[in-house]
Scaffold this active site. Sequence first.
Site, short mmCIF file in Angstrom:
data_model
loop_
_atom_site.label_atom_id
_atom_site.label_comp_id
_atom_site.label_asym_id
_atom_site.label_seq_id
_atom_site.Cartn_x
_atom_site.Cartn_y
_atom_site.Cartn_z
NE ARG A 180 -3.89 0.28 0.59
CZ ARG A 180 -4.93 0.25 1.44
NH1 ARG A 180 -5.23 -0.86 2.07
NH2 ARG A 180 -5.66 1.33 1.65
CE1 TYR A 237 -19.93 17.78 -13.18
CE2 TYR A 237 -18.91 17.79 -11.03
CZ TYR A 237 -20.04 17.85 -11.81
OH TYR A 237 -21.27 17.98 -11.24
CG HIS A 275 -6.12 -0.15 -5.47
ND1 HIS A 275 -4.94 -0.62 -4.93
CD2 HIS A 275 -6.50 0.88 -4.67
CE1 HIS A 275 -4.60 0.09 -3.88
NE2 HIS A 275 -5.53 1.01 -3.69
#
Length: 757
Positions: free
Chosen positions: A32, A122, A78
């Site tokens: 991680r 967006y 993931h």
Amino acid sequence: MSRNTDNIIQLDFSEEMKNSYRDYAMSVIVDRALPDVRDGLKPVQRRILYAMKELGLSPDKPHRKSARIVGDTMGKYHPHGDSSIYDALVHMTENYSLNAPLVDGHGNFGSMDGDGAAAMRYTEARLSPAAMTMLENLEKGLVPFAPNFDDSEKEPRVLPAMMPNLLINGTTGIAVGMATNIPPHNPGEVIDAVIAYMDRPGISVDKLMDYVPAPDFPTGGIIVNASEMREIYERGEGRIRLRARTEVEKGDNGRKNIVITEIPYTISGNKAKLVENLASLSREKVFDEIYDVRDESSKEGVRIVIEVKKDRDIENLLNGLYKKTQMEDTYSVNLLAIKPSSDESGSGQPKVFNLKSMIEEFVLFQEDLYTREHQFLLEKAKKRLEIVEGLMKATDVIDLIIEILRGSSSVKQAKGCLIEGITDGIKFKSPESERQAKKLLFTENQADAILAMPLSKLIGLEILKLHEENDELLASIAGYEKVLSDVRELYKVIKARLREYKKKFATARRTMLTDATAGAYVEKVVVEDIYICIDRFGYTRAVDAAAFARAGEDVKKDFSCTVKVKNTDKLCIFTNTGSMHQVRVDKIPRCRIKDKGTLIHSLCKMDNQDEGLLYVGFEDLFESMLMFTTKSGYIKLVSGAEFDTARLQVAATKLDAGDELIDVSMLTASEVLAGTKKVILLTDRGLSLGFPVGEVSEFKKTSRGVRAISLDKDDFLVFATAVEPSAETFVFNGRTLNARRVRNRKRAARGQKASLE
């Protein structure tokens, strides 16, 4: 009901917790938080880039919605939440954080000021050219793949990075019990250092620093402890002192401007905080030299303007700014990364590298990548050569091959003749043709190519191309075998490609190197009058004398207390609990008189239940006498000089259990000596007593005082004050009381009923 004890597993709780936590810690460390030393990527970054590669988002393709990229990454590789994936994607677009951004973002991906990126629905993204140096050879099988979290897909354990990404872009991460903080470096310098190591594997860190003298931050700035870089690169850890780059320009009205053109990397994503900090220091008069602060930054670069008042020492101000703001900051280096294991299991262990060992790991990785690449290319060339040789041979006997095909009853029969010379069942025009057919002996791949060969290949020009391709393949195979047999030839190929990357990605160094120490800031305090205004809720503000004078009476009447002090003084606060608190006036926020201000309890250690009875500047307090009166009827005078202390909180008087102060009045020494003031006391039952202030004894602040009035068991003092003997009335709780009707009696006497007007 009987229990099935066969399904019960007996475990030691402490041992199970230890093992589980160790597994969790290793998962965070390896899977991680920390980057792989080979490609310089954390797992989430690697998975994002691979998902974008699978989506076909190369630099020459249109951008794709970030939500699609995040969805593919989370669904396939993931499964740890979309926000963490999107945050990592946004970070890889930031040209103020990375020297070679790996993602080309389209839309609002935030700014250096600290503005956040727009929602993923967006924004759009695609891979950058720098990312392609880490992905373009995936199809050649250069790196091992492993199953994803649910065994439905395959993902690379490491990307075939052919550019030293870890040093160029740096990284940061916090794992369990360890953290990494690798600064970004100049791409051209790092590539030169890698090539230098390949030329001289025994090169020292000191010599490598001829190529990489220090980190090169995308925000520029100045490293002011350059002489310490050698130790940092040797040990793999240390502290770099970064300073903003400034210029001095002429301003308006004879003023000069300090212009910040580059900021420390540590605040690259929060430039607005630096501007706000500078502005607040100016407002609060921490730096009296500052006239104004404004941010004129644009797409062209950073430009923060600090206007300096006339005839002020610029160098002295800069020394103060370096010490009290983030114009000079510290970057903690920790070259910690995951060192891969010798096998392809994917496991590794965290290790602190130095500059040389980090470059060494990258070179070892390149040896493996380029060896695999050339093995792949060699096998591919040999397979193609086999086909080309077969086609060339076929064109020489094309009439025989056509005769075989026309005489065969099936493709299988014709293929068997081409490969093994089996002519049974095939009709030939002559016995000679059959004898020649038995001698063909093509390979299976050649036979497949011949059977699939279009007639256009029989054109003379096409046959010439086959011979040219054959010569090229032979030369390529010889070149590949030469590279694979000699590590020096392998290094030549690696260095050639690195030099291509240098031409493409190298930039001029941004971060300047020097050795400098900020001089001591000499604070030139201009003494001025300040008004401390406190409202009935305890909100406090410091107001310039000029601003206070301009304020109307309707504004001033909203304050329960107004104290005129010097800006170099201390505000002393006496509370009902018998404590005195001190606050430096320069620590009280300067603001407009109509602003809300700051709660007085947050400026000192007053409890929320404490009530301020007297607010006074220490300079006035030192020359005065204080009269303390308690709820139980005790009274005393204390010299203001007794409260000359550096402590922020002291006991102002001694109080019995359950007792409290109801008044602290400030008197001059002459008023006490001449007895020109009259003490007025008022009890809860309306009894009052008056006597000259000269009858009050002076004590130390640690004493309780003497009784001022005899009280009934259930009675107590509610009001005390010192007034002029000629005063007609005084006000208590909104009621006007007649001061002349309060008789002068001995302090131990009982009071009389107060007269109300």
